[in-house]
Enzyme design. Structure first.
Site, short mmCIF file in Angstrom:
data_model
loop_
_atom_site.label_atom_id
_atom_site.label_comp_id
_atom_site.label_asym_id
_atom_site.label_seq_id
_atom_site.Cartn_x
_atom_site.Cartn_y
_atom_site.Cartn_z
N PHE A 150 0.87 -1.11 -0.21
CA PHE A 150 0.09 -0.02 0.04
C PHE A 150 0.96 1.39 -0.04
O PHE A 150 0.52 2.24 -0.41
CB PHE A 150 -1.09 -0.14 1.33
CG PHE A 150 -0.38 0.26 2.49
CD1 PHE A 150 -0.13 1.68 2.77
CD2 PHE A 150 0.21 -0.27 3.36
CE1 PHE A 150 0.51 2.13 4.11
CE2 PHE A 150 0.86 -0.07 4.54
CZ PHE A 150 0.99 1.30 4.80
N LYS A 191 -1.18 -6.93 -9.21
CA LYS A 191 -1.88 -7.32 -8.12
C LYS A 191 -1.44 -6.03 -7.26
O LYS A 191 -0.67 -6.68 -6.38
CB LYS A 191 -1.96 -8.75 -7.60
CG LYS A 191 -3.19 -9.08 -6.92
CD LYS A 191 -3.66 -8.11 -5.69
CE LYS A 191 -2.82 -8.39 -4.55
NZ LYS A 191 -3.36 -7.21 -3.49
N GLU A 232 -5.08 -3.64 -2.25
CA GLU A 232 -6.19 -3.33 -2.11
C GLU A 232 -6.70 -2.18 -1.11
O GLU A 232 -7.80 -1.68 -1.17
CB GLU A 232 -7.10 -4.87 -1.54
CG GLU A 232 -6.88 -5.12 -0.06
CD GLU A 232 -5.67 -6.14 0.29
OE1 GLU A 232 -4.73 -5.82 -0.42
OE2 GLU A 232 -5.83 -7.16 0.74
N SER A 245 5.52 -6.90 3.64
CA SER A 245 5.93 -7.16 4.87
C SER A 245 6.87 -8.50 4.82
O SER A 245 6.61 -9.37 4.08
CB SER A 245 4.91 -7.48 5.79
OG SER A 245 4.12 -8.29 5.30
N CYS A 269 9.53 1.96 3.50
CA CYS A 269 10.44 0.84 3.84
C CYS A 269 11.88 1.43 4.00
O CYS A 269 12.66 0.63 4.71
CB CYS A 269 10.26 -0.09 2.57
SG CYS A 269 10.90 0.54 1.22
N GLU A 303 9.24 -4.18 13.06
CA GLU A 303 9.02 -2.92 11.91
C GLU A 303 7.63 -2.31 12.80
O GLU A 303 6.56 -3.13 12.93
CB GLU A 303 8.85 -3.45 10.65
CG GLU A 303 8.45 -2.44 9.54
CD GLU A 303 8.40 -2.96 8.35
OE1 GLU A 303 7.80 -3.93 8.09
OE2 GLU A 303 8.87 -2.29 7.38
#
Ligand code: NAD
Length: 495
Positions: free
Chosen positions: A149, A173, A176, A226, A281, A381
């Protein structure tokens, strides 16, 4: 309610499943759309559209492919403002930061425009008498890209410009949580002249991901997300015979030596810790301060944090909300854990007053000092606007700490000592290193990727490794008949 459809074979497609996901505007705290979630039939439709388009796209000349990439680059540059607004409305980051991620993605498109050069093979004339040997690079076929995301435009752009330039067909993909950016990009690629079916967007959750991992016509998987999911993707895709690169999570440290310019360090720590609300990240999440500078540095960082304006990314703010209420609460819970574990919360973002709707997913910048390295706040994280400080007594102690972590994505050292910096670059076990640069994201013609639990697989994103990942090489040994060289010879050629 707005419905975000798939994009298959050059057209919007509502799919056959009746499952949908909710899409929010994080600054309003409101649901603004639903996104279709693919089922097996939708996966098959997208992959077969891509496979069909691939058979023609692979033979399109390099010159034509390059001209489509150039056109796409030009359109994207002209209209990036539209895309930035879409990103802000679903992700929450401020518009200038959304423009920043598009710019970094554009750099990969620039790089991919050089495809005629990058796809050149090698040629050895007369390797043996009258025998020539040469290599050619061919596309893989249908390639799957699964993105997170936090960079709904940039992360897909780490991969698809290179994949398309190399002659592959793509099924993307996206996350969402913020699915609309990819649909906008698909339409722009069509406008740039990309044939229908060469780039498809399949929305969904685990069902769509698993469908791509297992589909026999999908040749490779490029994943970013992740660490637990990256590991799962790597293992499952490999089990199904696919080429796979799976980039995972991060916990990036900034090592500050006592000789560093503390004003530069404080600016850098704040920018790298709280930009995009820490949902990067490559964000800095731990400052490792080599004593005796910690108190002075914390004062400078706190002073700068008090100037950060949190609010709706469409207004004049520095930092937006977190992506969902659930993620906001998860990040806030780490502040509680820090208190329980005996750390000192220097600046607490939980009470922030934001310039935005009361229901927005707000959490202000948070600074935590003396974080015990045994605390989850240190080892996990967090992926939010929470910056930890760990105090150490020497360079060696700091280095040992950084190297003991599970992740190895990015790190930075701040110092005025070139020898110490050089030693750090050699000794630290991390893939991307900044020297007085807090977020060392490599430019597009180098490759992006970390070490250890930040990357599963041996290929990083873009750069030459990107072209290697998205192509397979053939080596041809050729001889054009010369009657003088006939005759039986059962051995290897000697000359
Ligand atoms: P995520 O792992 O939750 O999701 C990533 C993708 O995996 C999404 O498309 C999602 O739909 C899919 N997914 C989620 N759960 C799944 C499951 N159980 N099975 C199969 N697929 C699943 O990550 P996120 O929250 O969207 O993104 C944030 C994470 O991404 C952070 O950990 C961040 O560090 C990481 N990230 C890493 C890099 C990098 O370069 N290493 C870059 C950006 C983000």
């Amino acid at each position: 309610m707005k419905l975000v459809p798939h994009w298959i074979a050059g057209a919007e497609n509502k799919g056959s499943s009746n499952r949908v996901g909710d899409v929010f505007d994080p600054a309003l705290g409101q649901k603004t759309a639903e996104v279709v979630l693919a089922d097996q039939a939708d996966i098959d439709t997208a992959v077969s559209a891509a496979q069909k388009a691939f058979l023609e796209w692979k033979d399109v000349s390099l010159a034509k492919r390059a001209s489509i990439m150039f056109r796409f680059r030009q359109l994207l540059d002209e209209r990036k403002g539209e895309l930035a607004e879409i990103i802000t409305a679903e992700h929450g980051k401020v518009v200038s930061d959304a423009l920043g991620e598009i710019t970094r993605g554009l750099e990969v498109v620039d790089f991919a425009c050089g495809l005629p050069h990058l796809l050149k093979g090698e040629y050895s004339s007369n390797a043996s008498t009258s025998i020539d040997v040469y290599s050619i690079k061919q596309p893989l076929g249908v390639v799957g890209i699964i993105s997170p995301f936090n960079f709904p435009a940039m992360v897909p752009m780490w991969f698809f410009p290179v994949a398309l330039a190399a002659g592959n067909a793509v099924v993307l993909k996206p996350s969402e949580k913020d699915p609309s950016a990819s649909l906008w990009i698909a339409k722009l690629l069509q406008e740039a002249g990309l044939p229908d079916g060469v780039f498809n967007v399949l929305h969904g959750d685990k069902v769509a991901v698993d469908g791509l991992l297992e589909h026999p016509d999908v040749r490779s998987i490029s994943f970013v997300g992740s660490t637990p999911i990256a590991q799962y993707i790597y293992e499952t895709a490999a089990k199904h015979g696919k080429r796979v690169q799976a980039l995972g999570g991060a916990k990036n440290h900034m090592l500050v030596l006592p000789d560093a310019d503390l004003d530069l360090v404080a600016d850098s720590a704040v920018n790298a810790g709280f930009g995009s609300a820490g949902e990067r990240c490559m964000a800095i999440s731990v400052v490792v301060a080599v004593e005796p500078i910690a108190d002075e540095l914390i004062a400078k960082v706190s002073q700068r944090m008090s100037q950060i304006k949190v609010g709706d990314g469409r207004r004049s703010c520095d930092m937006g909300p977190l992506v969902t209420q659930q993620h906001r609460d998860k990040v806030a819970a780490y502040i509680e854990i820090a208190e329980q574990d005996g750390a000192t919360v220097v600046v607490d973002g939980r009470g922030v007053v934001a310039d935005g709707a009361a229901e927005g997913f707000w959490l202000g910048p948070t600074l935590i000092d003396k974080v015990p390295t045994t605390s989850k706040v240190y080892s996990e994280e967090i992926f939010g606007p929470v910056l930890s400080v760990v105090r150490v007594s020497s360079y060696e102690e700091g280095l040992k700490l950084i190297n003991s972590g599970a992740f190895g994505n990015g790190t930075a050292i701040f110092t005025n000592d070139g020898g110490a910096a050089r030693r750090f670059q050699n000794e630290v076990e991390v893939g991307m290193i900044g020297i007085n640069v807090p977020i060392p994201v490599p430019v597009a013609y180098f490759s992006f990727g970390g070490w250890k639990h930040s990357l599963f697989g041996d290929s990083r994103a873009h750069g030459e490794e990107g072209f290697r990942f998205f192509t397979q090489t053939k080596v041809v040994t050729s001889r054009w008949l010369d009657p003088s060289h006939g005759g039986l010879n059962l051995g290897f050629p000697q000359n």
